[in-house]
Structures are given as structure tokens and as C-alpha cells.
Design an enzyme around this catalytic site. Structure first.
Site, PDB file in Angstrom:
ATOM      1  N   LYS A   1       1.023  -1.036  -0.031  1.00  0.00           N
ATOM      2  CA  LYS A   1       0.141   0.091  -0.185  1.00  0.00           C
ATOM      3  C   LYS A   1       1.509   1.447   0.084  1.00  0.00           C
ATOM      4  CE  LYS A   1      -4.112   1.681   2.442  1.00  0.00           C
ATOM      5  NZ  LYS A   1      -4.391   1.810   1.179  1.00  0.00           N
TER       6      LYS A   1
HETATM    7  N1  PMP Z   1      -7.869  -1.493  -3.043  1.00  0.00           N
HETATM    8  C1  PMP Z   1      -7.588  -0.686  -2.459  1.00  0.00           C
HETATM    9  C2  PMP Z   1      -6.958   0.652  -4.199  1.00  0.00           C
HETATM   10  C3  PMP Z   1      -7.249   0.515  -1.764  1.00  0.00           C
HETATM   11  O1  PMP Z   1      -6.767   1.989  -1.837  1.00  0.00           O
HETATM   12  C4  PMP Z   1      -8.283  -0.351  -0.758  1.00  0.00           C
HETATM   13  C5  PMP Z   1      -8.475   0.554   0.946  1.00  0.00           C
HETATM   14  N2  PMP Z   1      -7.243   0.803   1.756  1.00  0.00           N
HETATM   15  C6  PMP Z   1      -8.887  -1.157  -0.767  1.00  0.00           C
HETATM   16  C7  PMP Z   1      -8.523  -2.152  -1.807  1.00  0.00           C
HETATM   17  C8  PMP Z   1      -9.797  -2.534   0.082  1.00  0.00           C
HETATM   18  O2  PMP Z   1      -8.246  -2.515   1.526  1.00  0.00           O
HETATM   19  P1  PMP Z   1      -9.154  -2.580   2.957  1.00  0.00           P
HETATM   20  O3  PMP Z   1     -10.110  -3.010   3.006  1.00  0.00           O
HETATM   21  O4  PMP Z   1      -7.955  -3.161   3.775  1.00  0.00           O
HETATM   22  O5  PMP Z   1      -9.171  -1.564   3.460  1.00  0.00           O
END
Ligand code: PMP
Length: 316
Positions: free
Chosen positions: A159
Site C-alpha cells: 500500500k
Molecule cells: N484496494 C485499494 C486500492 C485500496 O486503496 C483499498 C483501501 N485500503 C482497498 C482495496 C481495500 O482494502 P481494505 O479493505 O484493507 O481497506
């Protein structure tokens, strides 16, 4: 969105006032996008504020940093303690948590090794990401003309802030054309994810979602929904999905920490199913919200209570 009630930001071991939470213009991160981040939430439950799957968020943060050869100068439990200190310093019972690990002031030039790894933790109130009506009514989305990054270009499992330039292109195009969000395809033309959400489809009684094969973020909400759905007796397949499935699916929904579980009611102006939130989405939302609000038994151990007494106030 207003940050008026944000009092303190945690920066490199100290809680500083919101107005002083600044980084230098020569910081590596500002020039080259060298930062990893997380987004988690604290919910108000009957037994007090609790963070949802905080261990997993912290683990993903360490994994993102590992890919980019950034050594976090704190242990995971120190990191968790710092998050709790920040929440307590702001007096929040419910909030969004945004830790950022970044390359600070050192030497400019692409080589990041000469710039120190620094950490900040911000918290603020964040309501329904895709709008208050979205959770029940659903959102209108488009398929983006921008693809998600191809495997072996930008690592999607990390991320990294830089990945969100691609997300911004997807989001801006969607908004400019009158949609709430965009769905990106991968470089082979299959469904990938939204600009900040994972995606699920309900088709022929099965739940489908794209696999972790290098174009999506391994979403923690995605994992939670897969777990809840399987326990509820649904078949969930993590598989490649063709674009046109979006138009013929019975239900489509997004998952994410910010978006939670948000139904999609149309794709490219074609109604999804009956054009309303479907029964599978509703059922999974009910299970998910009961769990995060502490109304259902925390059977997976997903809630971490935010300690009343913070390490900071204990020291003071
Ligand atoms: N994909 C992307 C590109 C994101 O930014 C997020 C948000 N963090 C998610 C998926 C969903 O991830 P999570 O459920 O861990 O928030």
C-alpha cells in the site's frame, strides 16, 4: 471533511499539535512518492471503542515497507501503542486511523537509502466514504479507461502512496463523467478493483472476486467478507473475472475500510440486477456491521479494544 477537531498527530515518537504536523519540503517522499500507509477504523462498540483488525493492518504496513526496503524503527507492538496514544490524545471514540511510513529529509535523488525512514500517525473522523446514501441505495460506477498497474510494475500488494496516482486518475475520470467511482481492469482486461476498494460479484448463486495475483490490494475487508460469506454457507471463488460479468451479475459490491460494504447499483449506466441493493449484499452488510459495531459475538477476534488509559497519559 473538516479536521477542526483533530488535536494531535503522532510524529516520530512525539504527539504534536495539528498545526505543527509538518514535513520538510526537501523530504524524499514529497519528490519521489516514497511512503507506505494504512487505513484502519475504530468503531464505537457497546464495550467501548475498538479497532477493527488492527493487527492485520499493522502487518500489511510492515509488509509494504519490506517490499520497499524500509525498516520501521519501531516494533509492531510499539506501533500499536502509538496508534492508541494518538486516538486517546484526540479523545475519539470512533475514527479513521492513517499511519504513514515515509522517507524524510536526507538526500534528494531517486536513491531512497540516504533518506531516513520516518513515521506519522494521523486520526480523524471519517463518515461514509462513498456518501451517506450509498450503503443502502448503492452507487453508480463506470469501468475506467485507466488500467490498474500490471504485475511487476508497481507491487500492488504494497500500500504505497505512489500507487494512488493511478487511483486518482480512475477517480477523477469517474467523477468528471458523473459517476461516484471507477472500476479498473487489469492489463489483461479482467476486473481488478476500484480506486480504493476491492470488488465482489454475485453470479449464479456464487460470490466471485478477483484473485491476489498482483493487480489488487489484499484488502482486509475483502478477507473479512470472504470469511463471513463462507461461514454463512456461500461459495466464494477468487478467480479472474471478465469485464462483461459486471453487466450481467445479479449483484456487485465494493469492500474497503473507508467504503465498508457498498452496493453498486449500475455499471456504465447498465443497472446491476434490479438496480437496487441485492439480498446477498444486504445479508453480508448486516453480518459485517453487527461484527464491527460489537453487536455480534466477536467470533474471529477481529476487535481490539482501545485501552482507556494510554501509555502517554500513564507516563504523564
Ligand atoms: N484496494 C485499494 C486500492 C485500496 O486503496 C483499498 C483501501 N485500503 C482497498 C482495496 C481495500 O482494502 P481494505 O479493505 O484493507 O481497506
Amino acid at each position: 471533511m473538516s479536521y477542526e477537531d483533530v488535536k494531535k498527530v503522532w510524529m516520530n515518537g512525539r504527539l504534536v499539535d495539528f498545526a505543527d504536523a509538518k514535513i520538510h519540503a526537501f523530504s524524499h517522499v514529497f519528490h519521489y512518492g516514497s511512503a507506505m500507509f494504512e487505513g484502519a477504523r475504530v468503531y464505537k462498540t457497546r464495550s467501548g471503542p475498538a479497532a477493527f483488525r488492527l493487527d492485520e493492518h499493522i502487518r500489511r504496513m510492515y509488509h509494504s515497507c519490506k517490499v520497499y526496503r524500509m525498516e520501521i524503527p519501531y516494533t509492531p507492538s510499539e506501533f500499536q501503542g502509538a496508534i492508541f496514544d494518538t486516538i486517546r490524545a484526540n479523545g475519539y471514540e470512533e475514527c479513521y486511523i492513517r499511519p504513514v511510513v515515509y522517507r524524510g529529509l536526507g538526500a534528494l535523488g531517486v536513491n531512497p537509502f540516504k533518506s531516513p525512514v520516518e513515521v506519522l500517525i494521523a486520526v480523524w473522523h471519517w463518515g461514509k466514504y462513498l456518501g451517506d446514501e450509498a450503503i443502502e441505495g448503492g452507487v453508480d460506477v463506470c469501468v475506467s479507461s485507466w488500467n490498474r498497474m500490471a504485475p511487476n510494475t508497481f507491487p500492488a500488494m504494497a500500500k504505497a502512496t505512489g500507487n494512488y496516482l493511478n487511483s486518482q486518475l480512475i477517480k477523477m475520470e469517474a467523477i468528471t463523467n458523473g459517476y461516484t467511482e471507477g472500476i479498473a481492469l487489469d492489463s489483461a482486461g479482467r476486473i481488478s478493483e476500484g480506486s480504493g476498494e476491492n470488488i465482489f460479484l454475485v453470479y449464479g448463486g456464487k460470490i466471485l472476486t478477483p484473485p491476489l495475483s498482483g493487480t489488487i490490494l489484499p484488502g482486509i475487508t475483502r478477507d473479512s467478507i470472504i470469511t463471513l460469506a463462507r461461514d454463512a454457507g456461500f461459495t466464494v471463488a477468487e478467480q479472474q473475472i471478465a469485464r462483461e460479468m459486471l453487466y450481467v451479475a445479479d449483484e456487485v459490491f465494493f469492500t474497503g475500510t473507508a467504503a465498508e460494504v457498498t452496493p453498486i447499483r449500475s455499471v456504465d449506466r447498465i443497472p446491476v440486477g434490479s438496480g437496487k441493493r441485492g439480498p446477498v449484499t444486504e445479508r453480508l452488510q448486516r453480518e459485517f456491521f453487527a461484527l464491527i459495531r460489537g453487536d455480534a459475538d466477536d467470533r474471529y477476534g477481529w476487535l481490539t479494544p482501545v485501552p482507556v488509559e494510554s501509555a502517554v497519559s500513564a507516563r504523564e
